[in-house]
Design a protein around this motif. Structure first.
Motif, mmCIF file in Angstrom:
data_model
loop_
_atom_site.group_PDB
_atom_site.id
_atom_site.type_symbol
_atom_site.label_atom_id
_atom_site.label_comp_id
_atom_site.label_asym_id
_atom_site.label_seq_id
_atom_site.Cartn_x
_atom_site.Cartn_y
_atom_site.Cartn_z
ATOM 1 N N MET A 1 99.292 80.243 20.704
ATOM 2 C CA MET A 1 99.092 81.093 21.878
ATOM 3 C C MET A 1 97.860 80.656 22.672
ATOM 4 O O MET A 1 97.874 80.624 23.906
ATOM 5 C CB MET A 1 98.943 82.556 21.455
ATOM 6 N N ILE A 2 96.794 80.273 21.954
ATOM 7 C CA ILE A 2 95.589 79.790 22.635
ATOM 8 C C ILE A 2 95.894 78.493 23.378
ATOM 9 O O ILE A 2 95.455 78.286 24.517
ATOM 10 C CB ILE A 2 94.450 79.585 21.616
ATOM 11 N N SER A 3 96.668 77.608 22.742
ATOM 12 C CA SER A 3 97.050 76.349 23.381
ATOM 13 C C SER A 3 97.858 76.608 24.649
ATOM 14 O O SER A 3 97.658 75.956 25.686
ATOM 15 C CB SER A 3 97.862 75.482 22.414
ATOM 16 N N LYS A 4 98.767 77.575 24.589
ATOM 17 C CA LYS A 4 99.583 77.894 25.762
ATOM 18 C C LYS A 4 98.742 78.508 26.871
ATOM 19 O O LYS A 4 98.971 78.249 28.062
ATOM 20 C CB LYS A 4 100.721 78.833 25.361
ATOM 21 N N PHE A 5 97.762 79.312 26.493
ATOM 22 C CA PHE A 5 96.870 79.894 27.496
ATOM 23 C C PHE A 5 96.073 78.798 28.196
ATOM 24 O O PHE A 5 95.882 78.824 29.429
ATOM 25 C CB PHE A 5 95.916 80.897 26.844
ATOM 26 N N LEU A 6 95.617 77.798 27.432
ATOM 27 C CA LEU A 6 94.889 76.678 28.023
ATOM 28 C C LEU A 6 95.787 75.905 28.989
ATOM 29 O O LEU A 6 95.350 75.506 30.078
ATOM 30 C CB LEU A 6 94.381 75.747 26.924
ATOM 31 N N ALA A 7 97.047 75.699 28.594
ATOM 32 C CA ALA A 7 97.988 74.989 29.464
ATOM 33 C C ALA A 7 98.164 75.727 30.784
ATOM 34 O O ALA A 7 98.188 75.118 31.866
ATOM 35 C CB ALA A 7 99.331 74.823 28.758
ATOM 36 N N MET A 8 98.253 77.051 30.712
ATOM 37 C CA MET A 8 98.413 77.861 31.916
ATOM 38 C C MET A 8 97.158 77.769 32.794
ATOM 39 O O MET A 8 97.248 77.664 34.023
ATOM 40 C CB MET A 8 98.680 79.316 31.525
ATOM 41 N N THR A 9 95.988 77.768 32.161
ATOM 42 C CA THR A 9 94.732 77.658 32.903
ATOM 43 C C THR A 9 94.620 76.321 33.623
ATOM 44 O O THR A 9 94.244 76.254 34.800
ATOM 45 C CB THR A 9 93.531 77.830 31.944
ATOM 46 N N PHE A 10 94.951 75.245 32.916
ATOM 47 C CA PHE A 10 94.885 73.919 33.528
ATOM 48 C C PHE A 10 95.885 73.796 34.684
ATOM 49 O O PHE A 10 95.616 73.114 35.675
ATOM 50 C CB PHE A 10 95.155 72.838 32.484
ATOM 51 N N GLY A 11 97.022 74.439 34.553
ATOM 52 C CA GLY A 11 97.990 74.435 35.648
ATOM 53 C C GLY A 11 97.434 75.098 36.891
ATOM 54 O O GLY A 11 97.604 74.605 38.017
ATOM 55 N N GLY A 12 96.739 76.226 36.713
ATOM 56 C CA GLY A 12 96.126 76.913 37.842
ATOM 57 C C GLY A 12 95.046 76.083 38.512
ATOM 58 O O GLY A 12 94.956 76.022 39.749
ATOM 59 N N LEU A 13 94.217 75.411 37.700
ATOM 60 C CA LEU A 13 93.162 74.568 38.258
ATOM 61 C C LEU A 13 93.749 73.378 39.019
ATOM 62 O O LEU A 13 93.194 72.944 40.030
ATOM 63 C CB LEU A 13 92.247 74.070 37.131
#
Length: 613
Positions: free
Chosen positions: A385-397
């Motif tokens: 879940m933490i990995s997926k949250f990071l992926a979502m954050t990088f997508g936004g950036l």
């Protein structure tokens, strides 16, 4: 003449279908991954190393061809000639180097992040130096790769640029976050097929309209576009055989040896043999797409030979050339312009998803795990879940940086190659020191990369302050003499003669200063310069500081051991300690254990002659 609002309903249907199919693949693998128990994080990042060579090959090709090839490739050929096709020669040399040096090294270490290798070889300081450079490079690269097709869509449809960027970013972030590496790889397979289909549609219709391949070839030859072999040794000239083949080889080796986005894919293969197979198949995929894109560039020249769209004020910069060509020759065929727009977006989606997944892997493996002691005590589902949250954050950036990229008006091919050179050269230098020079140490690697990065950055900034003289960067011959056929009105005070830009324009008699000569160097040499500077400075500092002590054999490229063993056999036999014989008879799997051997054995491991790798 307006180029907007020319898409029909079927074009939007085709484009939407590609987005829906990409999202569906992500949802499918998200559901399928729930069945994997105990290794959800590894499944998300590298697919449990169970992906076959064929999808990996297409994914590797799709990841770094991107929309920059689809949109910028034809425009590059139109403006500067087909010299860029020689990058495929450089890519072939890269495949051989990767298979000989880097795949055997990385695969046998059983790592997820390639920068974990740098940590083992040179320590934390160099690792964080490399990780910081990689993350900065990927953010900039993804911003440009996202902006390019968004520009194409906004120019041909009138859709707001930000809507295009957000649509691309959200779809890509969604399926990457849901499905992980397997979703990324299989959507890449879909997307490279769409990329090729869009280019082929443009190629086929263009050949029909112009009058066949023979006429396209004759027109290109007459216009100087078939400049395959320019052996001018002047390093200031933008594209020559040397800048393309030598500079391109360094760029591609850097991508396949030090860029997590590519390495993570071939590490997801079932075996080392499958990884090498994927790399070779990847080259043929790249060749197919790039040759088609270059042929579209020749067709572009045949269509606009007597009426350059920029001189005729139909478009404002070269990034809009390919979308304009699509409208001019494909707008009468329902759905086909939409297919091309889908192909441009497919290139973007594949690049963004690969980048997001790679940055997530690096952030988890190299930043979170070593510094968050509780990480290993979390449940596997929680880590995922933490990995997926990071992926979502990088997508936004990535979407944010794409918006900032919109202020840039340069030719996208030159822009991306310049950025490659500034960042990839020093990274390749560090990996070269680590893999091929056993005596290099952490001090040498740190100082070498720092010095190289500063010099490359100054070179990049200086090239903007002191732009290369026109004779080194000039475009090939273009004309607006026939623009009346397009019903396009140019400035009434401008005659036909002034609309011609001739390649052999008189060179200025002005003598360049030393700074102007240095900063006029072709961007194709940035990566070789950065790499060689890092290696030379790194070796010098390593020698001055005593070199490396007791380097683990597993951290040096196997080919170095093979060469060492071959040379040792040419020398008179030397008595070998019994312990050394036992160590060197160890199976290859044990020889390449990821754990460090005791220091007294490490030295023997590398220095004792043996018959194995």
């Amino acid at each position: 003449m307006s180029v907007k609002n020319s898409l029909q309903a079927w074009d939007y249907v085709v484009f939407a279908a590609m987005l829906v199919m990409s999202t569906a693949i992500g949802i499918y693998f998200a559901i399928k991954s729930r069945r994997v128990k105990g290794k959800a994080t590894e499944e998300f990042l590298i697919g449990n190393r169970q992906i076959s060579a064929y999808p990996i090959a297409l994914s590797l090709a799709a990841s770094f061809l991107s929309a920059i090839t689809v949109v910028g490739g034809p425009a590059e050929v139109y403006l500067y000639g087909i010299m860029v096709l020689l990058y495929n020669v450089a890519a072939f040399f890269t495949i051989i180097i990767t298979c000989l040096i880097y795949i055997p090294l990385f695969y046998r270490l059983n790592i997820i992040s390639t920068y974990e290798y740098i940590s083992r070889r040179f320590g934390l300081a160099v690792k964080y130096q490399v990780v910081s450079s990689f993350l900065l490079y990927m953010f900039i690269y993804l911003g440009i790769a996202t902006y390019t097709p968004a520009l194409a869509l906004s120019e041909v449809t009138g859709i707001n640029l930000w809507i295009s960027i957000i649509t691309t970013g959200c779809v890509c972030t969604l399926y990457t976050t849901l499905g992980g590496i397997k979703a990324v790889v299989w959507t890449d397979v879909l997307q490279i097929c769409v990329m090729l289909a869009g280019l082929l549609a443009l190629l086929i219709q263009g050949l029909i309209q112009v009058g066949g391949i023979a006429k396209v070839w004759r027109t290109a030859e007459h216009g100087g576009r078939l400049n395959f072999f320019d052996f001018d040794p002047d390093p200031r000239k933008r594209h020559t055989f040397w800048t393309t083949v030598i500079g391109g080889t360094f760029v591609w080796v850097a991508i396949y040896s030090s860029n997590q986005a590519q390495i993570q894919r071939y590490l997801a293969c079932k075996s080392e043999k499958e990884a090498k197979k994927a790399i070779f198949l990847n080259w043929f995929s790249m060749l197919g797409v790039t040759v088609t894109a270059c042929m579209c560039g020749l067709i572009m020249y045949a269509v606009y030979e007597t009426c350059d769209p920029m001189e005729a004020k139909r478009i404002s910069n070269s990034n809009q050339l390919t979308p304009l060509l699509v409208l001019d020759i494909l707008s009468h065929v329902p759905g086909v312009p939409g297919l091309f727009i889908a192909s441009a977006f497919s290139g973007t989606l594949s690049t963004i998803s690969s980048g997001i997944n790679a940055m997530t892997a690096v952030f988890v493996e190299d930043i979170i795990k070593p510094n968050w002691r509780s990480w290993n005590y979390l449940s596997d589902d929680r880590r995922t879940m933490i990995s997926k949250f990071l992926a979502m954050t990088f997508g936004g950036l990535t979407m944010l940086l794409a918006g900032l990229t919109s202020i840039l008006g340069e030719n996208v091919m030159q822009l991306i190659r310049s950025i490659d050179g500034v960042f990839l050269g020093p990274l390749l230098g560090v990996f070269t020191l680590a893999a091929l020079f056993p005596n290099s140490n952490s001090k040498g690697a740190f100082v070498g990369m720092l010095f190289s990065s500063v010099l490359n950055l100054l070179l990049g900034i200086g090239s903007q302050v002191y732009p290369a003289a026109a004779r080194f960067t000039r475009k090939l011959k273009i004309s607006a003499a026939g623009c009346h056929l397009f019903n396009v009105t140019s400035s009434s005070s401008t005659n036909v003669t002034s609309l011609l830009t001739i390649e052999m324009s008189p060179a200025s008699n002005k003598t360049n200063s030393l700074f102007e000569d240095i900063f006029s160097i072709s961007y194709g040499y940035y990566t070789p310069f950065g790499c060689l500077t890092a290696v030379m400075i790194g070796l010098l500092v390593s020698m001055v500081t005593g070199g490396a002590k007791d380097v683990d054999k597993a951290l040096i490229a196997p080919i170095i051991h093979t060469i060492h063993n071959f040379l040792s056999k040419q020398e008179p036999a030397v008595p070998v300690p019994e312990s050394g014989i036992r160590l060197l008879e160890t199976s290859p799997e044990k020889s390449f254990n990821t754990d460090h051997q005791p220091s007294n054995l490490q030295s023997e491991t590398f220095l004792t002659p043996s018959s194995g790798n």
